[in-house]
Motif scaffolding. Structure first.
Motif, mmCIF file in Angstrom:
data_model
loop_
_atom_site.group_PDB
_atom_site.id
_atom_site.type_symbol
_atom_site.label_atom_id
_atom_site.label_comp_id
_atom_site.label_asym_id
_atom_site.label_seq_id
_atom_site.Cartn_x
_atom_site.Cartn_y
_atom_site.Cartn_z
ATOM 1 N N SER A 60 42.771 22.198 19.040
ATOM 2 C CA SER A 60 41.837 22.736 20.028
ATOM 3 C C SER A 60 42.547 23.231 21.284
ATOM 4 C CB SER A 60 40.835 21.642 20.423
ATOM 5 O OG SER A 60 41.556 20.557 20.987
ATOM 6 N N TRP A 61 43.881 23.322 21.197
ATOM 7 C CA TRP A 61 44.629 23.704 22.401
ATOM 8 C C TRP A 61 44.272 25.111 22.850
ATOM 9 C CZ3 TRP A 61 47.072 22.200 26.469
ATOM 10 C CH2 TRP A 61 47.848 23.122 27.203
ATOM 11 N N GLN A 62 43.989 25.216 24.146
ATOM 12 C CA GLN A 62 43.780 26.528 24.730
ATOM 13 C C GLN A 62 44.630 26.646 25.973
ATOM 14 O OE1 GLN A 62 40.092 28.053 26.028
ATOM 15 N NE2 GLN A 62 40.368 29.714 24.567
ATOM 16 N N SER A 63 45.382 27.704 26.030
ATOM 17 C CA SER A 63 46.230 27.922 27.193
ATOM 18 C C SER A 63 45.356 28.005 28.440
ATOM 19 C CB SER A 63 47.001 29.221 27.006
ATOM 20 O OG SER A 63 47.633 29.588 28.204
ATOM 21 N N PRO A 64 45.703 27.269 29.502
ATOM 22 C CA PRO A 64 44.864 27.259 30.717
ATOM 23 C C PRO A 64 45.095 28.450 31.649
ATOM 24 C CG PRO A 64 46.675 25.712 30.968
ATOM 25 C CD PRO A 64 46.829 26.320 29.605
ATOM 26 N N TYR A 65 45.591 29.537 31.098
ATOM 27 C CA TYR A 65 45.884 30.711 31.925
ATOM 28 C C TYR A 65 44.930 31.844 31.544
ATOM 29 C CZ TYR A 65 50.189 28.282 33.176
ATOM 30 O OH TYR A 65 51.084 27.364 33.645
ATOM 31 N N ASN A 66 44.152 32.291 32.505
ATOM 32 C CA ASN A 66 43.153 33.331 32.240
ATOM 33 C C ASN A 66 43.220 34.389 33.327
ATOM 34 O OD1 ASN A 66 41.625 31.812 30.045
ATOM 35 N ND2 ASN A 66 41.577 30.361 31.757
ATOM 36 N N ILE A 67 43.098 35.626 32.920
ATOM 37 C CA ILE A 67 43.084 36.676 33.941
ATOM 38 C C ILE A 67 41.731 36.659 34.645
ATOM 39 C CG2 ILE A 67 43.054 39.188 34.258
ATOM 40 C CD1 ILE A 67 45.463 39.315 32.447
ATOM 41 N N ALA A 68 41.773 36.656 35.996
ATOM 42 C CA ALA A 68 40.531 36.591 36.768
ATOM 43 C C ALA A 68 39.716 37.838 36.498
ATOM 44 C CB ALA A 68 40.854 36.493 38.257
ATOM 45 N N PRO A 69 38.456 37.639 36.128
ATOM 46 C CA PRO A 69 37.615 38.803 35.880
ATOM 47 C C PRO A 69 37.636 39.686 37.130
ATOM 48 C CG PRO A 69 36.427 36.743 35.444
ATOM 49 C CD PRO A 69 37.744 36.369 36.042
ATOM 50 N N ASP A 70 37.625 40.958 36.931
ATOM 51 C CA ASP A 70 37.584 41.930 38.024
ATOM 52 C C ASP A 70 38.822 41.950 38.913
ATOM 53 O OD1 ASP A 70 35.027 42.425 37.076
ATOM 54 O OD2 ASP A 70 34.162 40.919 38.426
ATOM 55 N N SER A 71 39.866 41.237 38.501
ATOM 56 C CA SER A 71 41.072 41.303 39.340
ATOM 57 C C SER A 71 42.001 42.425 38.893
ATOM 58 C CB SER A 71 41.836 39.979 39.292
ATOM 59 O OG SER A 71 42.441 39.798 38.015
ATOM 60 N N ALA A 72 41.671 43.026 37.739
ATOM 61 C CA ALA A 72 42.650 43.927 37.120
ATOM 62 C C ALA A 72 42.479 45.377 37.551
ATOM 63 C CB ALA A 72 42.537 43.834 35.606
ATOM 64 N N SER A 73 43.618 46.052 37.662
ATOM 65 C CA SER A 73 43.590 47.499 37.876
ATOM 66 C C SER A 73 44.729 48.118 37.076
ATOM 67 C CB SER A 73 43.753 47.817 39.355
ATOM 68 O OG SER A 73 45.052 47.422 39.772
ATOM 69 N N PHE A 74 44.577 49.379 36.723
ATOM 70 C CA PHE A 74 45.644 50.075 36.008
ATOM 71 C C PHE A 74 45.847 51.425 36.671
ATOM 72 C CE2 PHE A 74 47.513 52.884 32.927
ATOM 73 C CZ PHE A 74 48.504 52.089 32.365
ATOM 74 N N LYS A 75 47.075 51.695 37.073
ATOM 75 C CA LYS A 75 47.332 52.945 37.782
ATOM 76 C C LYS A 75 48.784 53.350 37.574
ATOM 77 C CE LYS A 75 46.735 54.961 42.355
ATOM 78 N NZ LYS A 75 47.819 54.792 43.292
ATOM 79 N N ASP A 76 49.018 54.610 37.291
ATOM 80 C CA ASP A 76 50.379 55.167 37.214
ATOM 81 C C ASP A 76 51.330 54.320 36.372
ATOM 82 O OD1 ASP A 76 49.562 57.191 38.848
ATOM 83 O OD2 ASP A 76 50.296 56.257 40.692
ATOM 84 N N GLY A 77 50.851 53.885 35.236
ATOM 85 C CA GLY A 77 51.741 53.147 34.338
ATOM 86 C C GLY A 77 51.878 51.676 34.669
ATOM 87 N N GLN A 78 51.063 51.181 35.573
ATOM 88 C CA GLN A 78 51.191 49.779 35.949
ATOM 89 C C GLN A 78 49.839 49.070 35.938
ATOM 90 O OE1 GLN A 78 53.070 49.124 39.807
ATOM 91 N NE2 GLN A 78 54.732 48.128 38.663
ATOM 92 N N TYR A 79 49.843 47.891 35.336
ATOM 93 C CA TYR A 79 48.648 47.056 35.279
ATOM 94 C C TYR A 79 48.859 45.893 36.228
ATOM 95 C CZ TYR A 79 45.493 43.503 33.312
ATOM 96 O OH TYR A 79 44.539 42.528 33.130
ATOM 97 N N GLN A 80 47.879 45.650 37.083
ATOM 98 C CA GLN A 80 48.001 44.516 37.996
ATOM 99 C C GLN A 80 46.756 43.656 37.930
ATOM 100 O OE1 GLN A 80 49.275 46.783 41.503
ATOM 101 N NE2 GLN A 80 51.111 45.491 41.440
ATOM 102 N N ALA A 81 46.955 42.354 38.018
ATOM 103 C CA ALA A 81 45.823 41.434 37.958
ATOM 104 C C ALA A 81 46.278 40.088 38.506
ATOM 105 C CB ALA A 81 45.338 41.287 36.515
ATOM 106 N N VAL A 82 45.362 39.138 38.505
ATOM 107 C CA VAL A 82 45.720 37.777 38.900
ATOM 108 C C VAL A 82 45.404 36.850 37.735
ATOM 109 C CG1 VAL A 82 45.206 35.861 40.467
ATOM 110 C CG2 VAL A 82 45.342 38.210 41.348
#
Ligand SMILES: *[C@@H]1O[C@H](CO)[C@@H](O)[C@H](O)[C@H]1NC(C)=O
Ligand SMILES: *[C@@H]1O[C@H](CO)[C@@H](O)[C@H](O)[C@H]1NC(C)=O
Length: 989
Positions: A60-82
């Motif tokens: 049942s292991w689930q990695s405790p790392y999740n991308i924050a909803p709505d934190s992501a952007s993609f621009k000019d070849g780069q993806y950024q998020a938290v």
């Protein structure tokens, strides 16, 4: 070199000195395996292995790392998020900013940082002056190009759970970023190749304040003996919230306690290679080229591969134990596909490797489940910063990696010839005597080396005035035959009076600091010492100035430098190196930068050699023991303190091949073995193997008997001289191979998987290799009394014996047994190649500079087909090649037309290059002979061939020798009036 062995008189002297000066400190004399940490003795390694055990055991292991909803952007070849890391049951999270960069080269880069630390919102314990950020300057040392963003990368698909980006050449690469839990799958042509965090082992130990609570008493100052006896700690069984905190706040090993002012901060990630069952790289380790599994099972290692540069003398073979240098670059390979990763982190790093069928996600590659290789990368501190390469060929990988970290610099031409070293040549007379004897016995050599004893009391930049009364006279004798001198200069500076170097180091405040911020003092060869902090630009500048001819008196234009002990080796430090809480320039902890330390030092030395005299700019030659990714731009390396034993000779080849496929091919091992006394046949075999090391140096420990190659007596002297001359005659081809390494990062000697990526039987082979583009296939004999070798043949080409032109009876995928008595090096020529030699034996490479070339054409199996090769020539010394002052010729033998043509390799217009002094002279270099092995029978009776060059026709002689009893027919063309730099064509028809 070296910490010396237990029997060394030097150690005895050193210990005597120590006990006289320091009654409390007692180092262990024989440094052994247990003086270096195993994973269970390293807190962060133990914690991350336990984390992996827990995750992999739990369905049942689930990695405790999740991308924050709505934190992501993609621009000019780069993806950024938290990424939000959930740290406890109440849903508390830590913010980890992530950037995924898609680069024009088709490489992707994933960087994860920790927001609190970026902002400096943490507190350090013990009033530490250390930086609060995660170390973010590794790229300033390592990355030199290839980071332009791929503006054409585009989001192909996006929903609430994931997003897919298409990128790379013709958008054939794809990255799918899954948000919850966070993971990334990398695909090429629709097939998954690499997965990050697929097993859920991502772990960034976030900063937290220390909660004072009763902890079990820790023993301070445990002795090494106790440490050795210590059993692996019980691995924690609970959830991570009940993590084992015992190594979070401080940690002891031997007599050292690491104060860890930032607490736990490791970064770890699982990287799966889907459908791959071979991985290579992450040098330096003394083991097979194809890396072993590291967890459990017969024949596997029990320990992860470790990367923590250390003075591991008398190293053990077939081991994942760390050595002197580290390159965290790994290639995965299967039939017709190579992919890879580069883990840009300079802290102590461990890598677990496991292989197996994926039961969770059965794969449908070609309908059947394939082996996957799972790797688990664990670093003590710093950013998570990983580059992903999707191939598909081994050559693509070395090229893309070379684009990022730089390629091998063009070497001083002499430096690829033979080097004669020992610890120590005891006086200038000794050096001059060896120099004369090499001539007397007709053994070519280019460089003689001085180890630590030349300097007065190991104070670098000085000479022992009694033993080396006239270093300039010595230098001049060497120079009279074009020879060079290399002197050792180490980073530890004797802490003593009346030594201007240490006085300046202190007054200018350029030394490494201890955790209190005062200059660090430790023990090395000269006794009490300080260390230059070459992370500091002012320190590098100062260091460079010490090499000026008027400062380092006794050196001249033919003096070059060897940097040893730059891991750094600190005799009384933990694991023979610096305490991790030491501070470097910018207040970065040593922990963060340890694996970079050696490179910063040889970088400073490299620059010193470019500024010795105003107006003099030549290619520096520096040999380094410690290295990191990027070191290839500055130095040659060797594999450190090996032993005069057959198994060490054998181990040298996979180690050097591993360097080559990891971007650092200017590599060698001490010929003869550093420790001990090689038997004569071992030394002879070692010279034969060493003649095929990119860096070729004989070296010996101070307690080893003298073993200059002419001391062996007959028949050994003659056989060794032949090996040396073989190397010298092939120098033009070696230099050409260096040119290719410089241009695109290709290895100089190439393993089978690299040259024949479709031939699975070759993927494990690491005892035979091709040299550059020559088609020469070598398999050195590395076993005692062995008089034959089995050479595995990767293809259907014809292979000729290099020495006899015998057509070797080969079959693709089969081994062929070749007789190899002591005087024979098993060396084959693959059909379809042309390579260059210089056949007049001379005393040094400098004396061969104006010799004409011999070209050897090995006609391919399809005699109507073509054979191709190239030759690169420049002045071998300056940077003028960067301004076009070179010849790079391509030779094309056309079997159907029966012609051999020389054309510019790059299609350059030779007339457009304005000749400098060297070019002008080099245009007179000619072709002495052309040997065509496998020449057509129709040439029998032919006496002349026509030659056309620069609009003029002339004739040359040809001598044809028909095939006989297994030997191929061959022809030799002589009396050619062509220049090596010109276009020309020979008509044999
Ligand atoms: C969760 O972690 C935070 C931050 O460390 C802490 O303040 C809080 O008390 C923790 N909650 C639980 C239920 O452990
Ligand atoms: C040496 O290091 C400095 C600082 O990182 C860098 O600017 C320089 O390019 C390096 N030299 C080489 C030849 O890589």
């Amino acid at each position: 070199m070296h910490v010396s062995g237990p029997l060394s008189s030097k150690w005895a002297a050193y210990l005597g000195l120590l006990s006289a000066l320091s009654a409390t400190f007692a180092p262990s004399v024989a440094v052994k395996e247990h003086d270096f940490k195993k994973c269970h003795q390293s807190g962060f390694c133990t914690r991350n292995r336990a984390f992996a055990d827990h995750a992999l055991a739990s369905s049942s292991w689930q990695s405790p790392y999740n991308i924050a909803p709505d934190s992501a952007s993609f621009k000019d070849g780069q993806y950024q998020a938290v990424i939000l890391k959930t740290i406890n049951d109440s849903g508390e999270t830590v913010r980890l900013p992530i950037t995924v960069s898609f680069l024009e080269s088709g490489t992707a880069r994933v960087t994860v940082d920790e927001e609190k630390r970026q902002k400096g919102e943490i507190e350090l314990r013990h009033d530490s002056k250390a930086r609060k950020e995660r170390y973010n300057e590794a790229e300033q040392w390592v990355i030199v190009g290839g980071t332009a963003l791929d503006k054409a990368a585009k989001v192909d698909h996006e929903d609430k759970t994931q997003l897919t980006v298409k990128y790379g050449p013709s958008s054939k690469f794809e990255a799918t970023i899954k948000l919850s839990p966070f993971s990334i799958d990398f695909k090429r042509d629709g097939n998954t190749q690499i997965k990050l965090n697929d097993q859920g082992l991502l772990n960034m130990e976030h900063w937290r304040p220390k909660i004072e609570k009763p902890v079990p008493e820790k023993q301070e100052g445990e002795s090494t003996e106790e440490n050795k006896a210590e059993e692996p700690k019980e691995e924690p069984k609970e959830e991570p919230k009940g993590e084992d905190e015992s190594t979070w706040w401080d940690e002891s090993f031997g007599s050292n306690t690491d104060t860890k002012p930032r607490g736990p901060e490791s970064v770890a990630l699982d990287i799966s290679f889907v459908g791959y069952d071979h991985v290579y790289g992450i040098p330096s380790h003394a083991g097979p080229l194809s890396l072993k599994q590291t967890r459990g099972g017969d024949g596997n290692y029990q320990e992860p591969y470790r990367l923590y540069n250390a003075d591991v003398f008398e190293y053990i073979l077939d081991s994942p134990m760390t050595l002197y240098g580290a390159i965290p670059f790994m290639q995965a390979h299967r039939k017709d596909s190579s992919v890879g990763v580069f883990w840009l982190n300079a802290a102590e790093t461990w890598v677990d490797i496991t292989k197996g069928k994926d039961t969770k996600n059965p794969l449908s590659l070609g309908g059947k489940s394939k082996t996957n290789t799972h790797t688990h990368w664990i670093s003590e501190s710093g950013l998570l910063d990983v580059f992903v390469f999707l191939g598909p060929t081994p050559k693509d990988l070395t090229a893309k990696y070379g684009e990022l970290t730089g390629t091998t610099s063009m070497p001083q031409e002499f430096s690829i010839a033979y080097h004669q070293c020992r610890w120590n040549y005891v006086s200038d007379d000794d050096v001059k005597d060896v120099d004369r004897k090499m001539d007397k016995f007709k053994m070519p050599y280019d460089v003689i080396w001085l180890d630590i004893e030349y300097a007065e009391e190991k104070k670098y930049f000085t000479w022992d005035k009694h033993a080396f009364a006239d270093p300039i006279g010595m230098g001049k004798q060497l120079d009279s035959h074009g020879r060079k001198l290399v002197t050792i200069i180490d980073p530890h500076i004797q802490n003593t009076d009346n030594y201007p170097v240490v006085a300046e180091l202190k007054s200018k405040d350029l030394g490494v600091k201890n955790k209190e911020g005062n200059i660090f003092e430790g023990w090395c060869w000269p006794g009490s010492s300080h260390w230059i902090d070459a992370f500091n630009p002012a320190a590098r500048e100062w260091w460079a100035s010490l090499f000026n001819y008027d400062k380092f008196k006794g050196t001249m234009e033919n003096t070059w430098i060897w940097n040893d002990m730059n891991e750094p080796s600190v005799f009384n430090g933990p694991e023979t190196t610096m305490p991790k809480d030491n501070l470097h320039h910018g207040n970065w902890e040593h922990r963060d930068v340890h694996n970079l330390n050696g490179m910063t030092f040889h970088n400073a030395t490299y620059h010193g050699l470019t500024t010795r005299k105003p107006g003099e700019l030549r290619r520096p030659f520096v040999l380094t023991r410690s290295f990191f990714a990027g070191s290839q731009r500055l130095s040659a390396m060797w594999t450190g303190d090996n032993q005069a034993a057959w198994d060490h000779l054998e181990a040298s080849i996979p180690m050097i091949l591993s360097q080559g496929i990891s971007g650092y091919p200017f590599a060698g091992a001490d010929v003869g073995g550093f420790f001990g006394n090689p038997e004569k046949d071992l030394l002879t075999r070692w010279y034969q193997a060493g003649a095929f090391y990119p860096f070729f140096r004989g070296h010996a420990h101070i307690d080893a008997r003298r073993r200059e190659p002419y001391l062996m007596g007959e028949p050994y002297n003659t056989i060794i001289a032949a090996a040396l001359r073989l190397r010298y005659s092939l120098l033009p081809s070696w230099y050409t191979a260096f040119r290719h390494a410089h241009l695109d990062g290709t290895p100089i000697i190439k393993p089978m998987f690299y040259t024949h990526p479709a031939e699975e039987a070759g993927f494990d082979l690491d005892d035979q290799f091709f040299l550059g583009t020559t088609g020469l296939l070598a398999k050195p004999v590395t076993q005692k009394d062995k008089e034959s070798v089995d050479i595995w043949i990767p293809d259907n080409e014809v292979y000729y014996d290099y020495f006899t032109y015998e057509v070797v009876p080969t079959a693709k995928g089969k081994s062929v047994t070749r007789s190899a008595p002591l005087d024979k090096i098993p060396l084959l020529m693959r059909g379809g190649h042309v390579f260059a030699r210089r056949d007049t034996p001379r005393r040094s490479s400098a004396l061969m500079k104006w010799d004409d070339y011999t070209l050897v054409v090995a006609v391919g199996k399809n005699a109507k087909g073509t054979a191709e090769g190239d030759l690169y020539v420049d002045d071998g010394d300056s940077f003028d090649f960067e301004r076009g002052q070179y010849f790079h010729r391509r030779f094309v033998y056309d079997g159907a037309a029966q012609s051999l043509a020389s054309v510019d390799y790059e299609g350059r217009d030779a007339a457009a290059v304005e000749d400098g002094e060297w070019m002008k002279k080099a245009r007179s270099l000619g072709v002495r002979e052309i040997v065509v092995v496998g020449a057509p029978a129709s040439w029998a009776g032919k006496k002349r061939v026509t030659v056309e060059s620069e609009g003029k026709k002339s004739e040359a002689r040809i001598e044809f020798t028909p095939a006989a009893s297994g030997r191929a027919a061959f022809a030799v063309v002589k009396g050619l009036a062509v220049s090596i730099g010109a276009d020309w064509k020979i008509d044999f028809a």
